[in-house]
Design a protein around this motif. Structure first.
Motif, mmCIF file in Angstrom:
data_model
loop_
_atom_site.group_PDB
_atom_site.id
_atom_site.type_symbol
_atom_site.label_atom_id
_atom_site.label_comp_id
_atom_site.label_asym_id
_atom_site.label_seq_id
_atom_site.Cartn_x
_atom_site.Cartn_y
_atom_site.Cartn_z
ATOM 1 N N GLY A 85 0.774 -1.223 0.015
ATOM 2 C CA GLY A 85 0.075 0.103 -0.003
ATOM 3 C C GLY A 85 0.762 1.175 -0.029
ATOM 4 O O GLY A 85 2.087 1.486 -0.576
ATOM 5 N N VAL A 86 0.268 2.391 0.544
ATOM 6 C CA VAL A 86 0.844 3.546 0.579
ATOM 7 C C VAL A 86 1.659 3.660 1.742
ATOM 8 O O VAL A 86 2.357 5.030 1.902
ATOM 9 C CB VAL A 86 -0.197 4.907 0.345
ATOM 10 C CG1 VAL A 86 -1.025 4.478 -0.814
ATOM 11 C CG2 VAL A 86 -1.276 4.575 1.470
ATOM 12 N N GLY A 87 1.861 2.920 2.497
ATOM 13 C CA GLY A 87 2.707 3.380 3.755
ATOM 14 C C GLY A 87 2.098 3.222 5.152
ATOM 15 O O GLY A 87 0.663 3.498 4.845
ATOM 16 N N PRO A 88 2.615 3.415 6.117
ATOM 17 C CA PRO A 88 1.855 3.407 7.512
ATOM 18 C C PRO A 88 1.302 4.750 7.655
ATOM 19 O O PRO A 88 1.491 5.691 6.982
ATOM 20 C CB PRO A 88 3.253 3.248 8.482
ATOM 21 C CG PRO A 88 4.459 3.693 7.748
ATOM 22 C CD PRO A 88 4.034 3.312 6.519
ATOM 23 N N PRO A 89 0.261 4.843 8.678
ATOM 24 C CA PRO A 89 -0.421 6.168 8.810
ATOM 25 C C PRO A 89 0.364 7.160 9.551
ATOM 26 O O PRO A 89 1.622 6.634 10.055
ATOM 27 C CB PRO A 89 -1.452 5.461 9.828
ATOM 28 C CG PRO A 89 -1.042 4.292 10.397
ATOM 29 C CD PRO A 89 -0.228 3.578 9.164
ATOM 30 N N ALA A 90 0.064 8.198 9.553
ATOM 31 C CA ALA A 90 0.892 9.325 10.106
ATOM 32 C C ALA A 90 0.616 9.383 11.690
ATOM 33 O O ALA A 90 -0.580 9.305 11.963
ATOM 34 C CB ALA A 90 0.485 10.811 9.750
#
Length: 408
Positions: free
Chosen positions: A359-364
């Motif tokens: 996916g687009v990476g871990p949440p902020a």
């Protein structure tokens, strides 16, 4: 109850130290009364300096002992106590010289009590030995016929016996008082320990309540949050397909209903765990059931489990399961991934879990779920590492040492 008894005895112990007449003055009062009676009988004849001193000396001894007792109790400073005992012995010697070891010899009996209480048992015995020695040395000079006069011999023996009895009484009284004070001190310490134990029990109960509340919060977030996420996706799917494909929409609603029932079952299980012992937890079947539930999502998900989980505790296995659950929940909520993989390895050294997606990476920023996973892992000496996977996406790695698992 223990603290009340300790307080009561403590108050009693303080009252004995503040009594009107210290124990060191008891014998002086008795000797003074005896000398006063003897001097009264003598006053019927010619008044002499010896008769006056028989009245004045016991009063002076009593005043000295009372002043020391009111200021220091029965434990004055060593130098003051030694000086007072020597001074009193000198006063008694002067009166005895004037009286010729007659009535004045009674004054010697006023020394053992203050000597024992002020200077200690050994010093009191030494003072009594000095008194008896002085009397024995001076008695033949004052009474030359004492060996042939039965009355004089009896007087000497009575004096010697009186010194021994008075000294023994002083030692017994001091020992009894010391034992009582020690018992009072021990009971006060016991009362203080009891209060500390009650306070500690209260803190332990409070910490246990907080820990149980945090555990329930983690369980509700990990289990219920995961299911609600999948239910939300299914209902969105049904909403989009209700007009175009009623059959697919109906299947999505059925899946949502099934997941809602499972979420309700998990909640009941978490609440029921408070009332009974927890059943054994099997990691692999539970993970496969969770992955099967996620097959309805537009996500290519794979699971691989290797190793033997029998050597790991329920707490360790549940921590691994919650880590996988939180990782897949984040994949559904934030990653917008098309593929995800879960790998579980249970080796001789450690248990490890890896959750990867494209996916687009871990949440902020750290969320509540990841914080709950870290808290679970801290309880079992585990470790969590969140990184960016090669080629994009997120990798969550969890490791738990096997030795710590056995201890848990």
């Amino acid at each position: 109850m223990l603290s009340q008894a300790a307080n009561g005895l403590s108050a009693g112990g303080q009252s004995t130290h503040r009594q009107l007449l210290p124990a060191s003055t008891w014998m002086t009062v008795l000797v003074g009364v005896g000398c006063l009676l003897m001097a009264t009988s003598r006053s019927l004849g010619p008044l002499t300096w010896a008769t006056v001193l028989l009245v004045v000396t016991p009063v002076g001894l009593l005043i000295m002992q009372l002043l020391i007792g009111r200021r220091y109790g029965d434990r004055p400073p060593l130098a003051l106590a030694a000086g007072a005992v020597v001074g009193q012995l000198g006063m008694i010697e002067v009166v005895s010289q004037l009286d010729g070891l007659s009535i004045a010899s009674m004054l010697y009996l006023a020394l053992p009590f203050p000597a024992v209480f002020w200077l200690g048992s050994r010093a009191g015995l030494a003072v009594s030995a000095v008194v008896l020695t002085l009397f024995t040395v001076r008695f033949p000079a004052a009474k030359p016929q004492w060996r042939t006069d039965p009355d004089m011999l009896h007087s000497y023996l009575l004096f010697a016996i009186a010194v021994v009895l008075v000294t023994a009484t002083a030692l017994l009284v001091r020992r009894e008082r010391t034992s009582r004070e020690r018992a009072e001190r021990l009971l006060r310490d016991l009362g203080a320990s009891h209060r500390q134990l009650v306070e500690s029990q209260g803190r332990v109960a409070e910490l246990a309540t907080i820990e149980e509340r945090n555990r329930l919060a983690r369980d509700i977030h990990d289990s219920l949050g995961h299911h609600l996420t999948v239910i939300s996706v299914q209902l969105e799917k049904a909403q989009l397909l209700v007009a175009e494909d009623p059959v697919a929409a109906s299947a999505a609603v059925a899946n949502a209903k099934r997941l809602a029932d499972q979420a309700l079952s998990d909640v009941r299980h978490s609440v029921g765990a408070l009332r009974k012992d927890e059943a054994p937890f099997l990691l692999e079947p539970t993970l496969r059931g969770m992955v099967a539930d996620l097959r309805v999502l537009p996500l290519n998900l794979s699971l691989r489990v290797t190793g033997d989980e029998q050597h790991y505790s329920r707490q360790q296995l549940l921590a691994l399961y919650r880590a996988v659950q939180e990782g897949l929940t984040n994949v559904q909520r934030h990653a917008r991934a098309s593929q995800a993989r879960v790998v579980v390895e249970l080796t001789e050294e450690a248990a490890s879990v890896t959750v990867e997606d494209d996916g687009v990476g871990p949440p902020a920023g750290p969320g509540v779920g990841l914080r709950g996973v870290r808290e679970r892992l801290e309880l079992v000496s585990g470790r969590l590492v969140l990184t960016t996977a090669p080629g994009g996406g997120t990798r969550m790695s969890v490791t738990i040492p096997r030795t710590q698992a056995r201890k848990a």
